[in-house]
Design an enzyme around this catalytic site. Structure first.
Site, PDB file in Angstrom:
ATOM      1  CB  SER A   7      10.242  -2.899  -6.443  1.00 49.33           C
ATOM      2  OG  SER A   7       9.816  -2.108  -5.348  1.00 49.33           O
ATOM      3  CG  HIS A  32       6.817  -5.073  -8.128  1.00 46.18           C
ATOM      4  ND1 HIS A  32       6.032  -6.200  -8.248  1.00 46.18           N
ATOM      5  CD2 HIS A  32       6.961  -4.865  -6.789  1.00 46.18           C
ATOM      6  CE1 HIS A  32       5.724  -6.665  -7.049  1.00 46.18           C
ATOM      7  NE2 HIS A  32       6.269  -5.872  -6.136  1.00 46.18           N
ATOM      8  CG  ASP A  34       6.428  -3.100  -3.700  1.00 46.06           C
ATOM      9  OD1 ASP A  34       5.901  -4.216  -3.743  1.00 46.06           O
ATOM     10  OD2 ASP A  34       7.603  -2.872  -4.071  1.00 46.06           O
ATOM     11  CG  MET A  36       3.562  -1.404   1.309  1.00 44.13           C
ATOM     12  SD  MET A  36       5.172  -1.253   2.083  1.00 44.13           S
ATOM     13  CE  MET A  36       6.134  -2.323   1.009  1.00 44.13           C
ATOM     14  CG  HIS A  65       3.148  -6.769  -4.117  1.00 40.00           C
ATOM     15  ND1 HIS A  65       4.404  -6.920  -3.577  1.00 40.00           N
ATOM     16  CD2 HIS A  65       2.331  -7.575  -3.389  1.00 40.00           C
ATOM     17  CE1 HIS A  65       4.352  -7.777  -2.571  1.00 40.00           C
ATOM     18  NE2 HIS A  65       3.099  -8.181  -2.430  1.00 40.00           N
ATOM     19  CG  MET A  67       2.267  -6.022   0.232  1.00 38.21           C
ATOM     20  SD  MET A  67       3.960  -5.450   0.237  1.00 38.21           S
ATOM     21  CE  MET A  67       3.951  -4.442  -1.240  1.00 38.21           C
ATOM     22  CG  MET A 138       5.669 -11.897  -0.417  1.00 34.92           C
ATOM     23  SD  MET A 138       6.128 -10.472  -1.437  1.00 34.92           S
ATOM     24  CE  MET A 138       7.321  -9.619  -0.407  1.00 34.92           C
ATOM     25  CG  PHE A 144      10.124  -2.214   5.858  1.00 36.60           C
ATOM     26  CD1 PHE A 144       9.990  -0.842   6.030  1.00 36.60           C
ATOM     27  CD2 PHE A 144       9.455  -3.069   6.724  1.00 36.60           C
ATOM     28  CE1 PHE A 144       9.205  -0.332   7.063  1.00 36.60           C
ATOM     29  CE2 PHE A 144       8.674  -2.570   7.754  1.00 36.60           C
ATOM     30  CZ  PHE A 144       8.541  -1.197   7.926  1.00 36.60           C
ATOM     31  N   GLY A 145      11.656  -2.518   1.618  1.00 36.18           N
ATOM     32  CA  GLY A 145      12.695  -2.916   0.677  1.00 36.18           C
ATOM     33  C   GLY A 145      13.989  -3.152   1.449  1.00 36.18           C
ATOM     34  N   GLY A 146      14.971  -3.705   0.766  1.00 33.48           N
ATOM     35  CA  GLY A 146      16.310  -3.817   1.347  1.00 33.48           C
ATOM     36  C   GLY A 146      16.493  -4.904   2.393  1.00 33.48           C
ATOM     37  CG  ASP A 176       8.510  -8.515  -4.187  1.00 30.51           C
ATOM     38  OD1 ASP A 176       9.561  -7.866  -4.052  1.00 30.51           O
ATOM     39  OD2 ASP A 176       7.375  -8.012  -4.056  1.00 30.51           O
ATOM     40  CB  SER A 199      17.286  -1.792  -2.176  1.00 28.70           C
ATOM     41  OG  SER A 199      17.171  -3.128  -1.829  1.00 28.70           O
TER      42      SER A 199
HETATM   43  C1  DX5 Z   1       8.567  -5.672  -0.037  1.00 28.80           C
HETATM   44  C2  DX5 Z   1       8.165  -5.328  -1.444  1.00 28.80           C
HETATM   45  C3  DX5 Z   1       9.238  -5.511  -2.449  1.00 28.80           C
HETATM   46  C4  DX5 Z   1      10.453  -4.656  -2.236  1.00 28.80           C
HETATM   47  C5  DX5 Z   1      11.596  -5.287  -2.957  1.00 28.80           C
HETATM   48  O1  DX5 Z   1       7.448  -5.658   0.780  1.00 28.80           O
HETATM   49  O2  DX5 Z   1       7.081  -6.136  -1.871  1.00 28.80           O
HETATM   50  O3  DX5 Z   1       8.739  -5.349  -3.767  1.00 28.80           O
HETATM   51  O4  DX5 Z   1      10.293  -3.348  -2.665  1.00 28.80           O
HETATM   52  O5  DX5 Z   1      12.720  -4.563  -2.629  1.00 28.80           O
HETATM   53  P1  DX5 Z   1      14.147  -5.244  -2.445  1.00 28.80           P
HETATM   54  O6  DX5 Z   1      14.567  -5.721  -3.794  1.00 28.80           O
HETATM   55  O7  DX5 Z   1      14.959  -4.120  -1.920  1.00 28.80           O
HETATM   56  O8  DX5 Z   1      13.997  -6.367  -1.467  1.00 28.80           O
HETATM   57 ZN    ZN Z   2       6.503  -6.132  -4.064  1.00 27.98          ZN
END
Ligand code: DX5
Ligand code: ZN
Length: 219
Positions: A7, A32, A34, A36, A65, A67, A138, A144-146, A176, A199
């Site tokens: 991602s 991937h 994302d 948003m 993806h 969102m 999910m 958010f990532g991380g 994910d 991340s």
């Molecule tokens: C979160 C995203 C994920 C995210 C994954 O809403 O859908 O794809 O970027 O990132 P990590 O691996 O950092 O959780």
């Molecule tokens: Zn995602």
């Protein structure tokens, strides 16, 4: 063998071209993306132009993806931009005809998928299985990532896997959020076919090597 889908959400957007080129040279299977909207999730990332730009420089499968609320409005745009899979959220389609949105994705030539949040029962998707190629489970709340991986996810994936085996379906299961070398093997053993990793790859000193490491863990 499970697939790895980096991602790019937590990558350096100024370096996006180089990031995609790195993924091209890596053992990653998909990219991937994302998307948003600041409404379905409390964050805004990027949209159709980024998918279009990525498509120009990669032959890897592009996994969008979404969102976003009202995903049906944008499906055609994402498909034209080059999305190979279009993942829409079950929770964003509650008062809509989800089956016909999924059929539209397919009629446009993309592979349809339903994403479910951690608090949506996996059974909610059972009535849509004939319309999808993949379920995205999910393992964090989207936005958010991380974030920290939610441990219930293993059981949710196992439940889905058993349902697909029992019904002779080869629907893919994607996971994910918070995926890392520490949990990838257990996720694969639980039934995950595609691992989204953000991340852990992009915060590492050597993303190419981290992708190889993940790939060898799930091989
Ligand atoms: C979160 C995203 C994920 C995210 C994954 O809403 O859908 O794809 O970027 O990132 P990590 O691996 O950092 O959780
Ligand atoms: Zn995602």
């Amino acid at each position: 063998m499970s697939l790895i889908a980096p991602s790019i959400l937590n990558s350096d957007f100024l370096e996006l071209g180089n990031t995609i080129k790195m993924i091209n040279e890596s053992q990653a299977d998909w990219v991937h993306l994302d998307v948003m909207d600041g409404s379905f999730v409390p964050n805004i990332s990027f949209g159709i132009p980024i998918v279009e730009a990525a498509k120009k420089i990669t032959k890897k499968t592009l996994d969008a993806h979404l969102m976003i609320v009202n995903p049906e409005k944008y499906i055609e745009g994402f498909r034209k931009a080059g999305a190979d899979l279009i993942n829409i959220h079950y929770e964003a389609c509650k008062n809509k005809d989800l089956a016909s949105i999924l059929q539209e994705i397919k009629s446009l030539g993309a592979r349809p998928a339903i994403a479910i949040n951690p608090d949506t029962p996996v059974e909610a998707i059972y009535e849509y299985t004939e319309y999808i190629d993949m379920v995205l489970v999910m393992s964090v709340f989207p936005g958010f990532g991380g974030q920290k991986f939610i441990e219930d996810t293993y059981g949710r994936i196992q439940t889905l896997k058993q349902f697909f085996i029992k019904n002779n379906m080869n629907t893919l299961i994607q996971v994910d959020g918070g995926v890392s070398p520490q949990n990838a093997k257990k996720l694969k053993d639980s039934g995950a076919d595609v691992m989204v990793v953000g991340s852990v790859i992009f915060k590492s000193d050597d993303p190419l090597q981290t992708i190889s490491e993940l790939k060898s863990i799930v091989s």
